[in-house]
Design an enzyme around this catalytic site. Sequence first.
Site, mmCIF file in Angstrom:
data_model
loop_
_atom_site.group_PDB
_atom_site.id
_atom_site.type_symbol
_atom_site.label_atom_id
_atom_site.label_comp_id
_atom_site.label_asym_id
_atom_site.label_seq_id
_atom_site.Cartn_x
_atom_site.Cartn_y
_atom_site.Cartn_z
ATOM 1 N N ASP A 15 0.880 -1.163 0.000
ATOM 2 C CA ASP A 15 0.000 0.000 0.000
ATOM 3 C C ASP A 15 0.922 1.218 0.000
ATOM 4 O OD1 ASP A 15 -1.566 2.159 0.668
ATOM 5 O OD2 ASP A 15 -2.695 1.123 2.246
ATOM 6 N N ASN A 108 16.933 -7.572 0.269
ATOM 7 C CA ASN A 108 15.768 -8.446 0.365
ATOM 8 C C ASN A 108 14.603 -7.621 0.901
ATOM 9 O OD1 ASN A 108 13.814 -10.367 1.399
ATOM 10 N ND2 ASN A 108 15.399 -11.915 1.081
ATOM 11 N N TYR A 237 1.638 0.155 14.813
ATOM 12 C CA TYR A 237 0.654 -0.155 13.787
ATOM 13 C C TYR A 237 0.821 0.705 12.535
ATOM 14 C CZ TYR A 237 -3.668 -0.666 11.316
ATOM 15 O OH TYR A 237 -4.578 -0.881 10.336
ATOM 16 N N LYS A 240 -2.889 -3.344 8.277
ATOM 17 C CA LYS A 240 -2.952 -4.811 8.232
ATOM 18 C C LYS A 240 -2.120 -5.336 7.077
ATOM 19 C CE LYS A 240 -5.661 -6.448 11.435
ATOM 20 N NZ LYS A 240 -5.219 -7.504 12.331
HETATM 21 C C1 F6R Z 1 -7.741 -0.852 7.872
HETATM 22 C C2 F6R Z 1 -7.512 0.449 7.244
HETATM 23 C C3 F6R Z 1 -8.470 1.558 7.515
HETATM 24 C C4 F6R Z 1 -7.845 2.602 8.423
HETATM 25 C C5 F6R Z 1 -8.870 3.691 8.778
HETATM 26 C C6 F6R Z 1 -8.267 4.820 9.632
HETATM 27 O O1 F6R Z 1 -6.749 -1.750 7.557
HETATM 28 O O2 F6R Z 1 -6.557 0.657 6.531
HETATM 29 O O3 F6R Z 1 -9.664 1.071 8.048
HETATM 30 O O4 F6R Z 1 -7.371 2.013 9.594
HETATM 31 O O5 F6R Z 1 -9.372 4.275 7.599
HETATM 32 O O6 F6R Z 1 -7.163 5.310 8.990
HETATM 33 P P1 F6R Z 1 -6.321 6.555 9.518
HETATM 34 O O7 F6R Z 1 -5.903 6.257 10.920
HETATM 35 O O8 F6R Z 1 -5.182 6.622 8.546
HETATM 36 O O9 F6R Z 1 -7.228 7.750 9.427
HETATM 37 MG MG MG Z 2 -4.208 1.778 3.198
HETATM 38 MG MG MG Z 3 -4.943 -2.497 2.019
#
Ligand code: F6R
Ligand code: MG
Ligand code: MG
Length: 375
Positions: A15, A108, A237, A240
């Site tokens: 991402d 890597n 974090y 995911k």
């Molecule tokens: C889950 C994901 C989204 C973000 C959510 C909050 O994997 O990517 O649900 O966690 O949109 O994002 P932020 O904290 O960047 O505003």
């Molecule tokens: Mg994302």
């Molecule tokens: Mg994603």
Amino acid sequence: MTVGEKITLSVIKADIGGWPGHSSVHPALIEKAREVLARAKEEGILVDFHVTHCGDDLQLIMTHRKGVDSSEIHGLAWKAFEEGTKVAKELGLYGAGQDLLKDAFSGNIRGMGPGIAEMEITLRKSEPVVTFHMDKTEPGAFNLPIFRMFADPFNTAGLIIDPNMHMGFRFEVWDIKEHKRVILSTPEELYDLLALIGAKSRYVIKRVFPKEGHRIPKDEPVAVISTEKLYQIAGEYVGKDDPVAIVRAQSGLPALGEVLEPFAFPELVSGWMRGSHNGPLMPVPLRHSNPTRFDGPPRVVALGWQINSEGMLIGPVDLFDDPAFDWAREKALEITDYMRRHGPFEPHRLPMEEMEYTTLPGVLKKLSDRFEPVE
Ligand code: F6R
Ligand code: MG
Ligand code: MG
């Protein structure tokens, strides 16, 4: 290249910026990655490639002769992501470069943020392969479907009626927390396998191998899943894993329809909003891979390929673009409504130790002098 020669199929994803929020990938990023990989194909580094996306993840699907863990191929993917990140920054995309956790490539790509599934295979006379791409969930989401493909006779008729599959398969399972692995054979160790992989946030299927006596060499994987845990890599974090997998099909392996059948059941997986909720895994065609409802529900796309004797990727066929999966999608939507009605309550919200975002320490601190002993 001819039948019997080795080719490596690498799926590397990251991402590097969402459009908008965490929902999709801007076409300019796909274009940029194509440019980088096309140059590498001209230079003979890649045999063939395809660039696509699933939700907010850019997906590089590549064939080459450099084997797994090749610094040249990983470096190439890193470069495509870096160049894409520059475009993402220009366009002001959300979280530009979020999965590139290191500043410089060092040989890597493992541990640097992107997810990787790759396998070196001896080309069969005909080589049907499926690449799976998930968004808004974790690698353990593959445990149930991969188990069903290769070990559940109620899913895979071939385990019972095809003499070339009847001996079963071997599963390599990783303990994500302890960084250990174990290989279990089915059907003999079916219950042991299930005892582990039912705990899908801790024990994940990494690879599946044939057994001695199968037409495919015993050390050649027939399925492989990406298992990079981003939050462990970064120490905090950053999203995911949104895993990918490669599965070979037919001729003594699960038939294409046996590979896809497990996804007719929208299992509950963790991820979804803020990586902190359980929700149904919805099988979708590519054009529906953008998670919008409560940043979800989690999705899976299946792309079908034939790898020809030159190592070219003949495809993709968008395999869930089939009304046969409509019921699974409808069921997933019904489950979405049901789960959403729990709001901040478990089991919609993940248990505390699995949440990716939490305010709990702050709330506890604020209330610390108001907590009093209970008689
Ligand atoms: C889950 C994901 C989204 C973000 C959510 C909050 O994997 O990517 O649900 O966690 O949109 O994002 P932020 O904290 O960047 O505003
Ligand atoms: Mg994302
Ligand atoms: Mg994603």
